[in-house]
Design a protein around this motif. Sequence first.
Motif, PDB file in Angstrom:
ATOM      1  N   TYR A  86       0.841  -1.185   0.000  1.00  0.00           N
ATOM      2  CA  TYR A  86       0.000   0.000   0.000  1.00  0.00           C
ATOM      3  C   TYR A  86       0.879   1.239   0.000  1.00  0.00           C
ATOM      4  O   TYR A  86       1.904   1.296   0.710  1.00  0.00           O
ATOM      5  N   VAL A 105       1.877   5.077   0.731  1.00  0.00           N
ATOM      6  CA  VAL A 105       1.615   6.069   1.782  1.00  0.00           C
ATOM      7  C   VAL A 105       2.412   7.331   1.484  1.00  0.00           C
ATOM      8  O   VAL A 105       3.443   7.302   0.808  1.00  0.00           O
ATOM      9  N   PHE A 153      -1.445   3.484   9.583  1.00  0.00           N
ATOM     10  CA  PHE A 153      -2.073   2.365   8.882  1.00  0.00           C
ATOM     11  C   PHE A 153      -1.705   1.049   9.549  1.00  0.00           C
ATOM     12  O   PHE A 153      -2.564   0.190   9.781  1.00  0.00           O
ATOM     13  N   HIS A 166       5.766   3.355   1.166  1.00  0.00           N
ATOM     14  CA  HIS A 166       4.926   2.165   1.057  1.00  0.00           C
ATOM     15  C   HIS A 166       4.944   1.348   2.350  1.00  0.00           C
ATOM     16  O   HIS A 166       5.847   1.492   3.183  1.00  0.00           O
ATOM     17  N   ALA A 186      -7.401  -0.174   4.551  1.00  0.00           N
ATOM     18  CA  ALA A 186      -6.688   0.675   3.604  1.00  0.00           C
ATOM     19  C   ALA A 186      -7.632   1.672   2.940  1.00  0.00           C
ATOM     20  O   ALA A 186      -7.281   2.846   2.739  1.00  0.00           O
ATOM     21  N   HIS A 240      -8.313   4.484   5.161  1.00  0.00           N
ATOM     22  CA  HIS A 240      -7.179   5.410   5.224  1.00  0.00           C
ATOM     23  C   HIS A 240      -6.884   6.044   3.865  1.00  0.00           C
ATOM     24  O   HIS A 240      -5.904   6.789   3.739  1.00  0.00           O
ATOM     25  N   LEU A 293      -5.800   4.716   1.104  1.00  0.00           N
ATOM     26  CA  LEU A 293      -4.526   4.264   0.561  1.00  0.00           C
ATOM     27  C   LEU A 293      -4.758   3.394  -0.665  1.00  0.00           C
ATOM     28  O   LEU A 293      -5.659   2.556  -0.677  1.00  0.00           O
TER      29      LEU A 293
END
Length: 236
Positions: free
Chosen positions: A28, A30, A39, A62, A102, A105, A107
């Motif tokens: 993911y 970031v 996260f 990430h 995710a 958030h 993401l």
Amino acid sequence: MDMLRSAQIAEADLTDWRKLAQGLHARYLVDDFGAGARFVAAVGEAGDALGHHPHVSIGRGHVDLELVTDDAVYREDDGTEHVVEWVTQQDVDLARRITEVAADHRLAADPASVSEVELGLDTARSATIAPVWAALLTGSAESQGRGSPSDEVRDATGRVPNLWFGDADEPGSPGQRFHVEVYVAAEVAEQRITAAVAAGGTVVDDSDAPALTVIADEDGNRGVVCVDAAAAGKRD
């Protein structure tokens, strides 16, 4: 808990995740370390609720996650059972929950960038030489055969790549013994192979493609691009 076969993993349709080697992997993206830490904290809470947690690594921009069950049950055709490291239903359930976290958030996932590297050593005497490599790589005899019905060497803390043993002729026969196996998502395998060839490599064996494609460099050293095409399902 029973291990899941590749077809079962494909049926779960985990769009953010890819099956590489033994586990499910996700990346993911970031904005910064703080966003990644927040996260991961939320992922930890989700794991607490399900009684299971991923392996986590925070990098520049990430967060990488791996889900695998340490005590999955593998059954041979004759009913013999082995305790192995593999994907089970609890990994699938947590993968779905992490995808939701995710999204909360905001993401984005980058599944095409996940990768896993393992070492392969061709030998006719794995039971004889495995203790040496277990001691050298991990310092623990318990890493031999850990999570595997074979002599494979796996470090419980994940400090070093797994080392597995392939079939080979008797000791002293010519040829490369060690090679690197690079597990990638199905959708990027062709690009990875093309890039290696463009850089001077040669495809020397694609008889088992897309699962295994053997690449050699100009000196004849070989590596293998590995894909679990069955687990990729419709993404194949």
